[in-house]
Design an enzyme around this catalytic site. Sequence first.
Site, PDB file in Angstrom:
ATOM      1  N   ASP A  27       0.416  17.618  11.587  1.00 52.89           N
ATOM      2  CA  ASP A  27      -0.461  18.688  12.020  1.00 52.89           C
ATOM      3  C   ASP A  27      -1.530  18.690  11.204  1.00 52.89           C
ATOM      4  O   ASP A  27      -1.952  18.015  10.199  1.00 52.89           O
ATOM      5  CB  ASP A  27       0.323  19.994  11.337  1.00 52.89           C
ATOM      6  CG  ASP A  27      -0.163  21.345  11.783  1.00 52.89           C
ATOM      7  OD1 ASP A  27      -1.008  21.165  12.868  1.00 52.89           O
ATOM      8  OD2 ASP A  27       0.230  22.189  11.450  1.00 52.89           O
ATOM      9  N   HIS A  44      -7.334  13.866  17.003  1.00 51.10           N
ATOM     10  CA  HIS A  44      -5.988  13.153  17.526  1.00 51.10           C
ATOM     11  C   HIS A  44      -6.051  11.647  17.430  1.00 51.10           C
ATOM     12  O   HIS A  44      -5.354  10.876  16.912  1.00 51.10           O
ATOM     13  CB  HIS A  44      -5.800  13.672  18.912  1.00 51.10           C
ATOM     14  CG  HIS A  44      -5.434  15.147  18.957  1.00 51.10           C
ATOM     15  ND1 HIS A  44      -4.657  15.797  18.324  1.00 51.10           N
ATOM     16  CD2 HIS A  44      -5.713  15.937  19.897  1.00 51.10           C
ATOM     17  CE1 HIS A  44      -4.495  17.124  18.341  1.00 51.10           C
ATOM     18  NE2 HIS A  44      -5.368  17.237  19.710  1.00 51.10           N
ATOM     19  N   LEU A 138      13.257  -1.114  12.378  1.00 47.18           N
ATOM     20  CA  LEU A 138      13.036   0.470  12.237  1.00 47.18           C
ATOM     21  C   LEU A 138      12.928   0.912  13.586  1.00 47.18           C
ATOM     22  O   LEU A 138      12.709   0.484  14.696  1.00 47.18           O
ATOM     23  CB  LEU A 138      11.550   0.572  11.991  1.00 47.18           C
ATOM     24  CG  LEU A 138      10.861   1.778  12.044  1.00 47.18           C
ATOM     25  CD1 LEU A 138      11.438   2.985  11.131  1.00 47.18           C
ATOM     26  CD2 LEU A 138       9.496   1.847  11.641  1.00 47.18           C
TER      27      LEU A 138
HETATM   28  C1  FPP Z   1      -1.174  18.589  15.728  1.00 49.94           C
HETATM   29  O1  FPP Z   1      -2.412  19.276  15.165  1.00 49.94           O
HETATM   30  C2  FPP Z   1      -0.968  17.548  16.260  1.00 49.94           C
HETATM   31  C3  FPP Z   1      -0.545  17.061  17.470  1.00 49.94           C
HETATM   32  C4  FPP Z   1      -0.337  18.444  18.336  1.00 49.94           C
HETATM   33  C5  FPP Z   1      -0.680  16.117  18.181  1.00 49.94           C
HETATM   34  C6  FPP Z   1      -0.146  14.803  17.417  1.00 49.94           C
HETATM   35  C7  FPP Z   1      -0.818  13.677  18.167  1.00 49.94           C
HETATM   36  C8  FPP Z   1      -1.185  12.544  17.175  1.00 49.94           C
HETATM   37  C9  FPP Z   1      -1.050  12.363  16.024  1.00 49.94           C
HETATM   38  C10 FPP Z   1      -1.866  11.575  17.856  1.00 49.94           C
HETATM   39  C11 FPP Z   1      -1.201  10.614  18.802  1.00 49.94           C
HETATM   40  C12 FPP Z   1       0.332  10.496  18.600  1.00 49.94           C
HETATM   41  C13 FPP Z   1       0.829   9.238  18.807  1.00 49.94           C
HETATM   42  C14 FPP Z   1       2.480   9.093  18.821  1.00 49.94           C
HETATM   43  C15 FPP Z   1       0.254   8.062  19.222  1.00 49.94           C
HETATM   44  P1  FPP Z   1      -3.336  20.252  15.874  1.00 49.94           P
HETATM   45  O2  FPP Z   1      -4.181  19.763  16.769  1.00 49.94           O
HETATM   46  O3  FPP Z   1      -2.319  21.273  15.919  1.00 49.94           O
HETATM   47  O4  FPP Z   1      -4.371  20.515  14.546  1.00 49.94           O
HETATM   48  P2  FPP Z   1      -4.737  21.884  14.049  1.00 49.94           P
HETATM   49  O5  FPP Z   1      -3.720  22.869  13.715  1.00 49.94           O
HETATM   50  O6  FPP Z   1      -5.546  21.561  12.600  1.00 49.94           O
HETATM   51  O7  FPP Z   1      -5.446  22.400  14.998  1.00 49.94           O
END
Ligand code: FPP
Length: 254
Positions: A27, A44, A138
């Site tokens: 997050d 992201h 893994l």
């Molecule tokens: C939450 O941050 C994150 C996500 C909803 C997406 C997670 C994706 C990745 C880490 C990148 C790609 C993943 C892979 C497996 C290659 P948020 O957008 O909710 O952040 P915020 O709360 O600060 O807005």
Amino acid sequence: MSSKRISRDGEDLDPGRLPQHVAMIMDGNGRWAKRRLLNRIQGHEKGADTVRAMVEACREVGIPFLTLYAFSTENWQRPKREVDALMALLNKFLQNERDELQKNGIRLAFIGEIARLPPRVRQSLEEVVAATASNDKLRLVLALSYGGRSEIVRMARRLAADVAAGQLVAAQIDSEWISRHLDTADIPDPDILIRTSGEMRISNFLLWQLAYTEFHFTPTLWPDFGKEEFFQILRNYQQRERRFGKVDTGADPA
Ligand code: FPP
């Protein structure tokens, strides 16, 4: 107190007390980007680098299962542009990392309703899952279009169908039966859940499986999260006493 030196690469960790399964709620990508006047998608993209670092870290220290909450059932409600970008990023990750996963003995798996993913992403996913199926160093489990409640609903529907078909009676239903019919059927419950970005909730992640899991919440945003902090969390985990509701120490709930 241990007199061992604290290493930056986790070599001081006790191999006998490592978690077998680490689950992570990734997050803070959006906030990371906002602070840098970047767009959320760039957050992201940077987050994908942390994914690579965590896979490498688990491989290095010998943790056999890593589950990452990559896309929740609720994430479908984000703006289409962001959903499309996340899907494209996932597809790129699957295609670019395939050889690296193979080389390092990593088996890719998924949990969630992957039928909802765009066909090209689903195809890449299924290809990498099949290609890496015999790897055993893994297991990298991506939670994709995943929601704990939806997983339980799907399990309950199967249960009802089996009962209706006369293949299952109420007395056969116990927690093992339920565990065997969730998406995580062949995966042990997580030993530790780590959530970045300071939010202290589980957001519909692994609701059944987290019953006895240790939780660690860190204020670090996911793109800033790295191996050094992860190893520190593992050191902290190794100091914890897990009782599984009992009074003695170190016993397994089974
Ligand atoms: C939450 O941050 C994150 C996500 C909803 C997406 C997670 C994706 C990745 C880490 C990148 C790609 C993943 C892979 C497996 C290659 P948020 O957008 O909710 O952040 P915020 O709360 O600060 O807005």
